[in-house]
Design a protein around this motif. Sequence first.
Motif, PDB file in Angstrom:
ATOM      1  N   MET A 146       1.053  -1.029   0.067  1.00 34.41           N
ATOM      2  CA  MET A 146      -0.102   0.230  -0.221  1.00 34.41           C
ATOM      3  C   MET A 146       1.187   1.029   0.146  1.00 34.41           C
ATOM      4  O   MET A 146       0.228   1.726  -0.608  1.00 34.41           O
ATOM      5  N   LEU A 147       2.180   0.941   1.218  1.00 38.18           N
ATOM      6  CA  LEU A 147       3.218   2.551   0.373  1.00 38.18           C
ATOM      7  C   LEU A 147       3.699   2.634  -0.807  1.00 38.18           C
ATOM      8  O   LEU A 147       3.357   3.572  -1.250  1.00 38.18           O
ATOM      9  N   CYS A 174       0.382   9.036   4.163  1.00 38.98           N
ATOM     10  CA  CYS A 174       1.426   7.512   3.828  1.00 38.98           C
ATOM     11  C   CYS A 174       1.184   5.730   4.214  1.00 38.98           C
ATOM     12  O   CYS A 174       0.725   5.743   4.882  1.00 38.98           O
ATOM     13  N   CYS A 188      -1.409   3.309   6.250  1.00 40.94           N
ATOM     14  CA  CYS A 188      -1.332   1.951   5.417  1.00 40.94           C
ATOM     15  C   CYS A 188      -0.942   1.151   6.663  1.00 40.94           C
ATOM     16  O   CYS A 188      -1.022   0.248   6.642  1.00 40.94           O
ATOM     17  N   SER A 236      -3.577  -1.983   6.917  1.00 40.11           N
ATOM     18  CA  SER A 236      -2.595  -3.386   7.447  1.00 40.11           C
ATOM     19  C   SER A 236      -3.474  -3.412   8.385  1.00 40.11           C
ATOM     20  O   SER A 236      -3.540  -4.894   9.076  1.00 40.11           O
TER      21      SER A 236
END
Length: 314
Positions: free
Chosen positions: A109-110, A148, A152, A156
Amino acid sequence: MEPGNLTSVSEFLLLGLSEEPELQPLLFGLFLSMYLITVLGNLLMILAVSSDPHLHTPMYFFLSNLSFVDICFTSTTVPKMLLNIQTQSKVITYEGCITQMYFFLLFVMLDVFLLTVMAYDRFVAICHPLHYTAIMHPRLCGLLVLLCWIMCVLISLLHSLMVLRLSFCTDLEIPHFFCELNQMIQLACSDTFVNNLVIYFAAVLLGCCSIAGIVYSYSKILSSIRAMSSAQGKYKAFSTCASHLSVVSLFYLTSLGVYLSSAVTHSSQSSATASVMYTVVTPMLNPFIYSLRNKDIKGALKLFFQFLAYRPSS
């Protein structure tokens, strides 16, 4: 199969890419080489950016963050795969599987968010060049990267906590080389409706927002480039975006290929093989894509190696 109590689940079996014994040395050598190239290439990128004051700009700041994330991304899956091949063991503990799944989701996702932020950076640089330094100041760049990470980490964590509430069947074989979220949910015997709902919602929301941001940025960039009268100016503007556009295309096309292959073939093994492209190959190629036609990176690397070569020994 009888559903098992969650506390009784102590380990899973990672089946890997192939169960053929004669292929294991080849797989070990191939993935070890790709992993070392990935770590070395991205590490050199980080060192080049940090050691050259001329590269202390928003674009290279985001690039060095992307390189760091790619190292972590690959290190989440490949070392465990290499260890399993070397020890001829497919076992991963329950805790290890959840941890690996969490960090895999975090770093993938990062990657998505950083690529989107980098597209915005290119949009500001080309469409608003006179205000670029005022808009993309160091504080904003730091806040964007921090945002970010926070998003994330939370997403997660949400997925991982939702997997923890599941009960698993006696069949604990994962037809993959790492603990992938969808594969783990398919092994559950308890109701997974909420898990699937969250996965689809997060994928659509994050994916659509990221793609929409990138498409919007590049539509404005193309409009600005077309409006330029100088051919040299057009070439220079486009060349600053070419590397990022290549990386974005590689990442999204390979990710799309994974899901299309699994949807068409309905084979977990083919999906695992296809996922090598975006989990291993893409992070390995990113440093080469960014340095291949980038004179600034080449110059910084040359100075860095010269510094190492001529550094006085103690």
